[in-house]
Enzyme design. Structure first.
Site, PDB file in Angstrom:
ATOM      1  N   TYR A  43       0.825  -1.212   0.000  1.00  0.00           N
ATOM      2  CA  TYR A  43       0.000   0.000   0.000  1.00  0.00           C
ATOM      3  C   TYR A  43       0.855   1.256   0.000  1.00  0.00           C
ATOM      4  CZ  TYR A  43      -3.834  -3.041   1.721  1.00  0.00           C
ATOM      5  OH  TYR A  43      -4.769  -4.026   1.904  1.00  0.00           O
ATOM      6  N   HIS A 101       0.690 -11.144   2.789  1.00  0.00           N
ATOM      7  CA  HIS A 101      -0.381 -10.455   2.056  1.00  0.00           C
ATOM      8  C   HIS A 101      -1.105 -11.397   1.087  1.00  0.00           C
ATOM      9  CE1 HIS A 101      -1.590  -6.221   0.423  1.00  0.00           C
ATOM     10  NE2 HIS A 101      -2.614  -7.029   0.504  1.00  0.00           N
TER      11      HIS A 101
END
Length: 270
Positions: A43, A101
Site C-alpha cells: 500500500y 499479504h
C-alpha cells in the site's frame, strides 16, 4: 471496542491513503475513534500511518497496527528484514500483527520458505502476532503443519454480504483463527442492494453500517476504507447498530459467491 484474538473488531483500511492527503484522512479517522490501522508494504501507506499516529499525540499502546508482507519479500531471508523496514516506516518498535499479504505468486516460493520466517519474526519479538491473508483452507492447513498450531492469529480475506465465505470462516473459527473482512461493504455495492437499503431504513442507518454491523455480529473483523470524514464517521457508527434476527436472516440470504478481488496468479479459493 470488542477484540477478537486481541484485534480490534473495527479497523481502518489504508490502501490508497498516500502522501499528505493520506495522512490527513488517517488523522481524521483517529480523531473519530479508529485505533486499528491496517496497512501493507504494497500500500505504501506505512509511513502515513506512522505520521498520523504521532500527530495524534496518543500513546503508542492506544493503537493496533497491522501490516502485510509483499509477495516480493517472501524469498529466502527476505521476510524479517522487510518487517524491520516496515517497523521503521511506521516509526514503531513492535508491529502488532504481520500478515503474509498473498501466497507467493504462482507458487514461486513454497510455504516452507516464508511461513517459518513469519514464525521467526514472532520469536524475535519484531511482531506480537502473525497471520496470513488470502489463504484458502488448504494453505492454512499446510501452514500449521509447517510452523505448528496456534501461531496463526488471523486470516484476512474478502468477505461481504455477497461473498460470505462460510466454509473458510468456519474452518478459521475451528482453528482459533480470527477472520478479518476486506471489502466489507463490497466496494460500495451494498448501497444499491434493495434488501440492505430496506434494513438500513428500518434502523435509520446507512447500508454500509448495516453491512458492517452484520459482519461484526458474526464475530468477524472489518476494515472499511474511506478518505471522506463523513463516511469514516458513519462507518464507525456501525459499532452501535444491532440487527435483529430477521435482519440477520435477510443478510445471510444475500450470499451469492460474488468475488470482487481476483489475481490470476493467486490460490484457488474455497
Amino acid at each position: 471496542m470488542k477484540t477478537i484474538n486481541a484485534i480490534p473488531q473495527l479497523g481502518l483500511g489504508t490502501a490508497k491513503r498516500n502522501g499528505p492527503e493520506g495522512v490527513a484522512a488517517i488523522e481524521a479517522a483517529i480523531e473519530i475513534g479508529y485505533r486499528h490501522l491496517d496497512t501493507a508494504q504494497d500500500y505504501r501507506s506505512e509511513a502515513e500511518c506512522g505520521e498520523a499516529m504521532r500527530h495524534s499525540g496518543l500513546p503508542r499502546e492506544d493503537f493496533f497496527v497491522t501490516t502485510k508482507v509483499s509477495t516480493s519479500n517472501l524469498g529466502p531471508g527476505d521476510v524479517v528484514p522487510s518487517l524491520r523496514r516496515s517497523a521503521e516506516e511506521l516509526g514503531i518498535d513492535v508491529i502488532d500483527l504481520a500478515l503474509v499479504h498473498w501466497p507467493a505468486k504462482n507458487g514461486e516460493y513454497p510455504l516452507e520458505t516464508y511461513m517459518p520466517q513469519m514464525a521467526e519474526a514472532l520469536s524475535l519479538g519484531l511482531v506480537r502476532q502473525i497471520g496470513v491473508s488470502n489463504f484458502p483452507i488448504a494453505y492454512l492447513e499446510r501452514s500449521e503443519a509447517i510452523i505448528g498450531e496456534n501461531l496463526i492469529a488471523n486470516n484476512q480475506v474478502e468477505v461481504h454480504p455477497f461473498l460470505q465465505n462460510r466454509a473458510l470462516v468456519a474452518h478459521c473459527r475451528s482453528r482459533g483463527i480470527a477472520v478479518t473482512c476486506y471489502m466489507p461493504i463490497a466496494g460500495g455495492r451494498v448501497a444499491s442492494e434493495p434488501e440492505i437499503c430496506r434494513i438500513a431504513e428500518k434502523h435509520g442507518a446507512t447500508p454500509e453500517q448495516v453491512s458492517l454491523a452484520y459482519l461484526m455480529a458474526l464475530d468477524l473483523i472489518v476494515i472499511p476504507s474511506s478518505a471522506d470524514a463523513g463516511r469514516l464517521r458513519a462507518n464507525f457508527g456501525a459499532t452501535g447498530l444491532t440487527l435483529d434476527d430477521d435482519d440477520m436472516r435477510a443478510m445471510a440470504a444475500l450470499d451469492r459467491g460474488e468475488r470482487l478481488i481476483v489475481r490470476d496468479w493467486g490460490p484457488v479459493f474455497d
